[in-house]
Motif scaffolding. Structure first.
Motif, PDB file in Angstrom:
ATOM      1  N   SER A 105       0.909  -1.264   0.170  1.00  0.00           N
ATOM      2  CA  SER A 105      -0.013  -0.060  -0.001  1.00  0.00           C
ATOM      3  C   SER A 105       1.051   1.308  -0.152  1.00  0.00           C
ATOM      4  O   SER A 105       1.921   1.083   0.599  1.00  0.00           O
ATOM      5  N   ARG A 106       0.320   2.303  -0.860  1.00  0.00           N
ATOM      6  CA  ARG A 106       1.388   3.541  -0.829  1.00  0.00           C
ATOM      7  C   ARG A 106       1.494   4.084   0.633  1.00  0.00           C
ATOM      8  O   ARG A 106       2.486   4.967   0.778  1.00  0.00           O
ATOM      9  N   LEU A 107       0.143   4.105   1.138  1.00  0.00           N
ATOM     10  CA  LEU A 107       0.078   4.651   2.692  1.00  0.00           C
ATOM     11  C   LEU A 107      -0.542   3.613   3.433  1.00  0.00           C
ATOM     12  O   LEU A 107      -1.662   3.038   3.147  1.00  0.00           O
ATOM     13  N   THR A 108      -0.323   3.492   4.910  1.00  0.00           N
ATOM     14  CA  THR A 108      -0.735   2.639   5.650  1.00  0.00           C
ATOM     15  C   THR A 108      -1.065   3.473   6.989  1.00  0.00           C
ATOM     16  O   THR A 108      -0.223   4.236   7.477  1.00  0.00           O
ATOM     17  N   LEU A 109      -2.294   3.635   7.197  1.00  0.00           N
ATOM     18  CA  LEU A 109      -2.837   4.569   8.233  1.00  0.00           C
ATOM     19  C   LEU A 109      -3.240   3.686   9.470  1.00  0.00           C
ATOM     20  O   LEU A 109      -4.487   3.066   9.443  1.00  0.00           O
ATOM     21  N   PHE A 110      -2.635   3.658  10.660  1.00  0.00           N
ATOM     22  CA  PHE A 110      -3.135   2.852  11.693  1.00  0.00           C
ATOM     23  C   PHE A 110      -3.824   3.899  12.603  1.00  0.00           C
ATOM     24  O   PHE A 110      -3.394   4.816  12.846  1.00  0.00           O
ATOM     25  N   LEU A 111      -4.824   3.467  13.059  1.00  0.00           N
ATOM     26  CA  LEU A 111      -5.692   4.111  13.767  1.00  0.00           C
ATOM     27  C   LEU A 111      -5.890   3.412  15.489  1.00  0.00           C
ATOM     28  O   LEU A 111      -6.335   2.095  15.238  1.00  0.00           O
ATOM     29  N   VAL A 112      -5.204   4.073  16.432  1.00  0.00           N
ATOM     30  CA  VAL A 112      -5.209   3.219  17.596  1.00  0.00           C
ATOM     31  C   VAL A 112      -5.464   4.341  18.830  1.00  0.00           C
ATOM     32  O   VAL A 112      -5.197   5.362  18.941  1.00  0.00           O
ATOM     33  N   SER A 113      -6.493   3.834  19.381  1.00  0.00           N
ATOM     34  CA  SER A 113      -7.297   4.652  20.413  1.00  0.00           C
ATOM     35  C   SER A 113      -7.161   3.746  21.981  1.00  0.00           C
ATOM     36  O   SER A 113      -7.790   2.632  21.715  1.00  0.00           O
ATOM     37  N   GLY A 114      -7.039   4.521  22.788  1.00  0.00           N
ATOM     38  CA  GLY A 114      -7.296   3.902  24.296  1.00  0.00           C
ATOM     39  C   GLY A 114      -6.019   3.312  24.910  1.00  0.00           C
ATOM     40  O   GLY A 114      -5.025   3.114  24.317  1.00  0.00           O
ATOM     41  N   ALA A 115      -6.209   3.501  26.276  1.00  0.00           N
ATOM     42  CA  ALA A 115      -4.787   2.801  27.144  1.00  0.00           C
ATOM     43  C   ALA A 115      -4.675   1.524  26.895  1.00  0.00           C
ATOM     44  O   ALA A 115      -3.557   1.157  27.041  1.00  0.00           O
ATOM     45  N   ALA A 116      -5.895   0.915  26.694  1.00  0.00           N
ATOM     46  CA  ALA A 116      -5.816  -0.574  26.628  1.00  0.00           C
ATOM     47  C   ALA A 116      -4.892  -1.096  25.372  1.00  0.00           C
ATOM     48  O   ALA A 116      -4.177  -2.202  25.315  1.00  0.00           O
ATOM     49  N   VAL A 139       4.011   4.903   6.409  1.00  0.00           N
ATOM     50  CA  VAL A 139       3.171   4.501   7.365  1.00  0.00           C
ATOM     51  C   VAL A 139       2.855   5.889   8.371  1.00  0.00           C
ATOM     52  O   VAL A 139       3.735   6.656   8.694  1.00  0.00           O
ATOM     53  N   ILE A 140       1.735   5.901   8.847  1.00  0.00           N
ATOM     54  CA  ILE A 140       1.390   7.096   9.649  1.00  0.00           C
ATOM     55  C   ILE A 140       0.350   6.337  10.811  1.00  0.00           C
ATOM     56  O   ILE A 140      -0.421   5.600  10.484  1.00  0.00           O
ATOM     57  N   TRP A 141       1.234   6.609  12.041  1.00  0.00           N
ATOM     58  CA  TRP A 141       0.272   6.212  13.091  1.00  0.00           C
ATOM     59  C   TRP A 141      -0.508   7.297  13.841  1.00  0.00           C
ATOM     60  O   TRP A 141       0.030   8.043  14.375  1.00  0.00           O
ATOM     61  N   LEU A 142      -1.702   7.246  13.602  1.00  0.00           N
ATOM     62  CA  LEU A 142      -2.642   8.279  14.347  1.00  0.00           C
ATOM     63  C   LEU A 142      -3.249   7.592  15.463  1.00  0.00           C
ATOM     64  O   LEU A 142      -4.032   6.680  15.552  1.00  0.00           O
ATOM     65  N   VAL A 143      -2.632   8.346  16.608  1.00  0.00           N
ATOM     66  CA  VAL A 143      -3.029   7.599  17.874  1.00  0.00           C
ATOM     67  C   VAL A 143      -3.750   8.856  18.909  1.00  0.00           C
ATOM     68  O   VAL A 143      -3.340   9.925  18.755  1.00  0.00           O
ATOM     69  N   ASP A 144      -4.362   8.457  19.805  1.00  0.00           N
ATOM     70  CA  ASP A 144      -4.718   9.541  20.801  1.00  0.00           C
ATOM     71  C   ASP A 144      -3.909   9.460  22.177  1.00  0.00           C
ATOM     72  O   ASP A 144      -3.072   8.354  22.167  1.00  0.00           O
ATOM     73  N   ARG A 145      -3.970  10.264  22.960  1.00  0.00           N
ATOM     74  CA  ARG A 145      -3.089  10.372  24.064  1.00  0.00           C
ATOM     75  C   ARG A 145      -3.320   9.147  24.868  1.00  0.00           C
ATOM     76  O   ARG A 145      -2.125   8.709  25.436  1.00  0.00           O
TER      77      ARG A 145
END
Ligand code: 6PG
Length: 237
Positions: A188-199, A225-231
């Motif tokens: 994939s040209r771009l892989t966007l990981f979406l990761v949310s939550g302390a778990a 690769v972009i890791w888009l994550v919350d705090r």
């Protein structure tokens, strides 16, 4: 090997959903058609898909939508990723993609995996993945607390599959899964990981470090690769 890629930390899941929707929309706007978009299932991306469905000036008529994995259940089953995408991305009626390629449900799981692989090969135009021509333009991936992504589940034989693009994961969850394999997910040209939550904190750190004891840590994306994550997931205060 560490999975290179920038990590963007946002406040919470709501901010992550908004940012991811804008990222995907901008990427589609800036690309030529056909734009092959592979979507993750699960709960994290729901808000992103819902927001994305309301964004304007997105040339959906040039976008082919695929699923990175699917639960082998009827399309109206609450567990179906295809159903989740219909209820979010397609609910507004503003998204009319050039193609929406759901995993077939008819027959046995193995038939569905073979049929989906054939669809991918047909649309891609080759039966071999070419390094200079990624299968996807953008792929959205989630991350499980156990470090799985798509349905590359821990200790499953599918983790060793390097020939097929789509495979059945018969065990490991309530229902059989159909998943893209590493070669397809990595193309994939771009892989966007979406990761949310302390778990997800530990899984995120291990995946980014390329910890091969978890499935996501073994992914070797060919593109950016972009890791888009919350705090909470980033363990940032
Ligand atoms: C699925 C997804 C799966 C998901 C992770 C994270 O079919 O469930 O493809 O890989 O991304 O399990 O799920 P959540 O976003 O629900 O935490």
């Amino acid at each position: 090997m560490k999975i290179a890629g920038e990590m963007e930390i946002v406040k919470d899941l709501e901010a992550l959903s908004a940012r991811a929707a804008e990222m995907i929309a901008d990427r589609i706007r800036g690309s030529a058609a056909p734009f092959r978009l592979a979507l993750s299932g699960g709960s994290t991306p729901r808000g992103c898909y819902r927001r994305l469905s309301h964004l304007h000036q997105v040339p959906w008529d040039g976008v082919e939508i695929y699923l990175g994995d699917e639960r082998f259940v009827p399309p109206d089953d609450p567990a179906s990723n295809y159903r989740m995408i219909r209820e979010t991305l397609l609910a507004s009626g503003m998204v009319a993609p050039r193609g929406l390629f759901a995993v077939p449900f008819d027959g046995e799981a193995e038939n569905a995996a073979q049929a989906y692989e054939e669809i991918l090969r047909q649309q891609y135009g080759s039966s071999r993945l070419l390094p200079d021509r990624p299968l996807f333009d953008l792929q959205v991936l989630g991350l499980g607390e156990d470090g799985h992504t798509a349905s590359l589940l821990p200790n499953e034989p599918v983790l060793e599959e390097r020939g097929r693009w789509v495979a059945v994961v018969p065990e490991g969850r309530r229902e059989p899964r159909i998943t893209l394999t590493y070669p397809a997910l990595e193309s994939s040209r771009l892989t966007l990981f979406l990761v949310s939550g302390a778990a997800k904190k530990e899984a995120l750190a291990r995946a980014r470090a390329g910890d091969i004891t978890i499935p996501a840590g073994r992914l070797q994306p060919q593109g950016d690769v972009i890791w888009l994550v919350d705090r909470a997931a980033a363990d940032a205060d």
